[in-house]
Design an enzyme around this catalytic site. Structure first.
Site, mmCIF file in Angstrom:
data_model
loop_
_atom_site.group_PDB
_atom_site.id
_atom_site.type_symbol
_atom_site.label_atom_id
_atom_site.label_comp_id
_atom_site.label_asym_id
_atom_site.label_seq_id
_atom_site.Cartn_x
_atom_site.Cartn_y
_atom_site.Cartn_z
ATOM 1 N N ALA A 1 3.362 9.335 15.277
ATOM 2 C CA ALA A 1 3.180 10.417 14.292
ATOM 3 C C ALA A 1 2.293 9.942 13.152
ATOM 4 O O ALA A 1 1.382 10.655 12.700
ATOM 5 C CB ALA A 1 4.541 10.878 13.766
ATOM 6 N N SER B 1 -4.457 4.296 16.398
ATOM 7 C CA SER B 1 -3.970 3.652 17.628
ATOM 8 C C SER B 1 -4.103 4.647 18.771
ATOM 9 O O SER B 1 -3.999 5.864 18.564
ATOM 10 C CB SER B 1 -2.504 3.271 17.477
ATOM 11 O OG SER B 1 -1.951 2.925 18.738
ATOM 12 N N VAL C 1 0.809 -1.227 0.000
ATOM 13 C CA VAL C 1 0.000 0.000 0.000
ATOM 14 C C VAL C 1 0.839 1.273 0.000
ATOM 15 O O VAL C 1 0.346 2.347 -0.326
ATOM 16 C CB VAL C 1 -0.992 0.041 1.197
ATOM 17 C CG1 VAL C 1 -2.027 -1.069 1.086
ATOM 18 C CG2 VAL C 1 -0.267 0.004 2.534
ATOM 19 N N LYS D 1 0.069 7.487 13.230
ATOM 20 C CA LYS D 1 -1.298 7.216 13.699
ATOM 21 C C LYS D 1 -2.039 8.510 14.024
ATOM 22 O O LYS D 1 -3.249 8.601 13.834
ATOM 23 C CB LYS D 1 -1.254 6.276 14.911
ATOM 24 C CG LYS D 1 -0.749 4.862 14.578
ATOM 25 C CD LYS D 1 -1.594 4.189 13.516
ATOM 26 C CE LYS D 1 -1.252 2.720 13.338
ATOM 27 N NZ LYS D 1 -2.059 2.103 12.274
ATOM 28 N N TYR E 1 5.691 5.795 14.797
ATOM 29 C CA TYR E 1 4.374 5.151 14.750
ATOM 30 C C TYR E 1 3.300 6.108 15.267
ATOM 31 O O TYR E 1 2.220 6.246 14.664
ATOM 32 C CB TYR E 1 4.453 3.889 15.600
ATOM 33 C CG TYR E 1 3.215 3.024 15.627
ATOM 34 C CD1 TYR E 1 2.868 2.211 14.537
ATOM 35 C CD2 TYR E 1 2.411 2.975 16.759
ATOM 36 C CE1 TYR E 1 1.746 1.395 14.583
ATOM 37 C CE2 TYR E 1 1.291 2.156 16.816
ATOM 38 C CZ TYR E 1 0.967 1.366 15.729
ATOM 39 O OH TYR E 1 -0.143 0.560 15.786
ATOM 40 N N ILE F 1 -3.413 -4.877 21.530
ATOM 41 C CA ILE F 1 -4.221 -5.993 21.050
ATOM 42 C C ILE F 1 -3.278 -7.175 20.818
ATOM 43 O O ILE F 1 -2.172 -6.991 20.273
ATOM 44 C CB ILE F 1 -4.932 -5.617 19.718
ATOM 45 C CG1 ILE F 1 -5.684 -4.275 19.842
ATOM 46 C CG2 ILE F 1 -5.845 -6.739 19.260
ATOM 47 C CD1 ILE F 1 -6.816 -4.234 20.843
HETATM 48 P P1 NAP Z 1 -0.050 -7.516 12.167
HETATM 49 O O1 NAP Z 1 -0.578 -8.756 12.804
HETATM 50 O O2 NAP Z 1 1.404 -7.252 12.171
HETATM 51 O O3 NAP Z 1 -0.614 -7.440 10.670
HETATM 52 C C1 NAP Z 1 -0.264 -6.360 9.836
HETATM 53 C C2 NAP Z 1 -0.988 -6.484 8.522
HETATM 54 O O4 NAP Z 1 -0.605 -5.367 7.700
HETATM 55 C C3 NAP Z 1 -0.598 -7.732 7.765
HETATM 56 O O5 NAP Z 1 -1.750 -8.229 7.101
HETATM 57 C C4 NAP Z 1 0.408 -7.224 6.743
HETATM 58 O O6 NAP Z 1 0.427 -7.970 5.527
HETATM 59 C C5 NAP Z 1 -0.138 -5.848 6.449
HETATM 60 N N1 NAP Z 1 0.872 -4.954 5.911
HETATM 61 C C6 NAP Z 1 1.985 -4.475 6.526
HETATM 62 N N2 NAP Z 1 2.681 -3.681 5.685
HETATM 63 C C7 NAP Z 1 1.991 -3.645 4.515
HETATM 64 C C8 NAP Z 1 2.182 -2.996 3.265
HETATM 65 N N3 NAP Z 1 3.237 -2.195 3.029
HETATM 66 N N4 NAP Z 1 1.267 -3.198 2.279
HETATM 67 C C9 NAP Z 1 0.199 -3.984 2.491
HETATM 68 N N5 NAP Z 1 -0.051 -4.630 3.655
HETATM 69 C C10 NAP Z 1 0.839 -4.453 4.644
HETATM 70 O O7 NAP Z 1 -0.697 -6.220 12.848
HETATM 71 P P2 NAP Z 1 -2.039 -6.011 13.691
HETATM 72 O O8 NAP Z 1 -1.671 -6.007 15.108
HETATM 73 O O9 NAP Z 1 -3.124 -6.880 13.186
HETATM 74 O O10 NAP Z 1 -2.336 -4.481 13.296
HETATM 75 C C11 NAP Z 1 -3.261 -4.104 12.308
HETATM 76 C C12 NAP Z 1 -3.425 -2.582 12.370
HETATM 77 O O11 NAP Z 1 -3.859 -2.230 13.686
HETATM 78 C C13 NAP Z 1 -2.136 -1.809 12.129
HETATM 79 O O12 NAP Z 1 -2.414 -0.620 11.425
HETATM 80 C C14 NAP Z 1 -1.663 -1.486 13.526
HETATM 81 O O13 NAP Z 1 -0.844 -0.345 13.548
HETATM 82 C C15 NAP Z 1 -2.987 -1.246 14.215
HETATM 83 N N6 NAP Z 1 -2.930 -1.371 15.670
HETATM 84 C C16 NAP Z 1 -2.488 -2.521 16.258
HETATM 85 C C17 NAP Z 1 -2.439 -2.607 17.646
HETATM 86 C C18 NAP Z 1 -1.963 -3.837 18.357
HETATM 87 O O14 NAP Z 1 -1.767 -3.749 19.582
HETATM 88 N N7 NAP Z 1 -1.768 -4.973 17.697
HETATM 89 C C19 NAP Z 1 -2.845 -1.512 18.416
HETATM 90 C C20 NAP Z 1 -3.297 -0.364 17.778
HETATM 91 C C21 NAP Z 1 -3.342 -0.307 16.404
HETATM 92 P P3 NAP Z 1 1.431 -9.254 5.296
HETATM 93 O O15 NAP Z 1 1.565 -9.960 6.590
HETATM 94 O O16 NAP Z 1 0.719 -10.024 4.250
HETATM 95 O O17 NAP Z 1 2.708 -8.669 4.828
#
Ligand code: NAP
Length: 243
Positions: free
Chosen positions: A153, A138, A60, A155, A151, A184
Site C-alpha cells: 500500500a 517496489s 523522515v 509503495k 508495504y 534486491i
Molecule cells: P535497508 O538495507 O534496510 O536500508 C534502509 C535504509 O532506510 C537505511 O539507510 C535506514 O537508515 C533508512 N531508514 C529506515 N527508516 C528510516 C526513517 N524512519 N528515517 C530515516 N531513514 C530511515 O533497505 P534497502 O533494501 O536498501 O531498501 C531501500 C529502499 O528500497 C526502501 O525504500 C525499500 O522499501 C526499497 N526496496 C527494497 C527492495 C529490496 O529487495 N531490498 C526491493 C524494492 C524496494 P538506518 O539504517 O540508518 O536506520
C-alpha cells in the site's frame, strides 16, 4: 557542482545510489535514521570520487525532522538538484494479523516520510524552476505480495504521489519519477529463507536477485540530463519478476 540528497543512504540501495550519484559528479547529502557508522562509510565512498558529502540524521516520518534534513542538506552543500526518496522499512505479516502499529509505521516511513521530504524540497525547486525527484517504490506496489499489504500500500501510494506531483510541477521544469525494484540483496531481504530465495529466483526471468548497483545505475540515469524528457514514469528494475 550539482547537489543530491539521498534518504536511507547508510546502507543497501541508498548507499549504492549515493555512490553512483557521486560518480556522476553530484555532491551528496547522506540521510540516515540510526546507522551513523554506515552513513560515514557512504560519506567516505562519495568523497573518494572527489565530491563533497555530509551525513545527516533524521527520522523522515517526523515532519520537523524531514524538513530539518532538507534545510541542513541545503545549508551544508547548496540548493538541491536531485532528491532520492529511498528510506523505507518492512513490517511483514498476513493481512489479518497486521497491527495498527505496524500498518502506521510502514505508511509513515515509506509514504508520509517521502511526502515530507519531497514537499520540503519542491519549494526551492519551484523557485529555481529545475530539479528532479526519484522515489524508490517496489514491484510489490505494482503487483502486490501476500504478507506485505502495508508495504504494498505504501509503495503503490508512492507511485500515485509521484505521478500527481510530476503533473503539477512538470510545467515548472521539475521531473519526478519512481523506480520499482524487485528482490534486491540487502539487509531488507537478508531474512529470506533459502527456500524463499529459491522461489524468488525461479519467479524472476533473469534468474537471480538484484544488487543495489542494479538499482543505483537506473536512479542515477533518472537524475541525469539523459533523462531530460522522462517524468511521471515508473521503471521496474526486477529482472522481469513483475512482467
Ligand atoms: P535497508 O538495507 O534496510 O536500508 C534502509 C535504509 O532506510 C537505511 O539507510 C535506514 O537508515 C533508512 N531508514 C529506515 N527508516 C528510516 C526513517 N524512519 N528515517 C530515516 N531513514 C530511515 O533497505 P534497502 O533494501 O536498501 O531498501 C531501500 C529502499 O528500497 C526502501 O525504500 C525499500 O522499501 C526499497 N526496496 C527494497 C527492495 C529490496 O529487495 N531490498 C526491493 C524494492 C524496494 P538506518 O539504517 O540508518 O536506520
Amino acid at each position: 557542482m550539482p547537489v543530491a540528497l539521498v534518504t536511507g543512504a547508510s546502507r543497501g540501495i541508498g548507499a549504492a545510489i549515493a555512490d553512483a550519484l557521486a560518480r556522476d559528479g553530484f555532491d551528496v547529502a547522506v540521510g540516515y535514521g540510526s546507522d551513523a557508522e554506515g552513513a560515514q562509510r557512504t560519506v567516505a565512498a562519495v568523497t573518494a570520487h572527489g565530491r563533497r558529502a555530509v551525513a545527516l540524521q533524521a527520522d523522515v516520518s517526523v515532519e520537523d525532522e524531514a524538513v530539518g534534513l532538507v534545510e541542513a542538506a541545503e545549508a551544508e552543500l547548496g540548493p538541491l538538484d536531485a532528491v532520492v526518496l529511498n528510506a523505507g522499512i518492512t513490517r511483514d505479516g498476513l493481512f489479518m494479523r497486521i497491527s495498527a502499529e505496524d500498518w502506521r509505521a510502514v505508511i509513515d516511513t515509506n509514504l508520509t516520510g517521502a511526502f515530507f521530504v519531497s514537499r520540503a524540497t519542491v519549494r526551492g525547486m519551484l523557485r529555481r524552476r529545475s530539479g528532479t525527484i526519484v522515489a524508490v517504490s517496489s514491484v510489490v506496489g505494482l503487483i502486490g505480495n501476500p504478507g506485505q499489504a502495508n508495504y504494498a500500500a505504501a509503495k503503490a501510494g508512492l507511485i500515485g504521489m509521484v505521478k500527481s506531483l510530476a503533473k503539477e510541477v512538470g510545467p515548472r521544469g521539475i521531473r519526478v519519477n519512481a523506480v520499482a525494484p524487485g528482490y534486491i540483496a540487502t539487509d531488507m531481504t537478508a531474512a529470506l529463507s533459502d527456500d524463499q530465495r529459491e522461489q524468488v529466483r525461479t519467479a524472476t526471468p533473469l534468474g537471480r536477485l538484484g544488487t543495489p548497483e542494479d538499482v543505483a545505475g537506473v536512479v542515477a540515469f533518472l537524475c541525469s540530463p539523459d533523462a531530460a524528457f522522462i517524468t511521471g514514469s515508473v521503471i521496474r528494475i526486477d529482472g522481469g519478476l513483475g512482467t
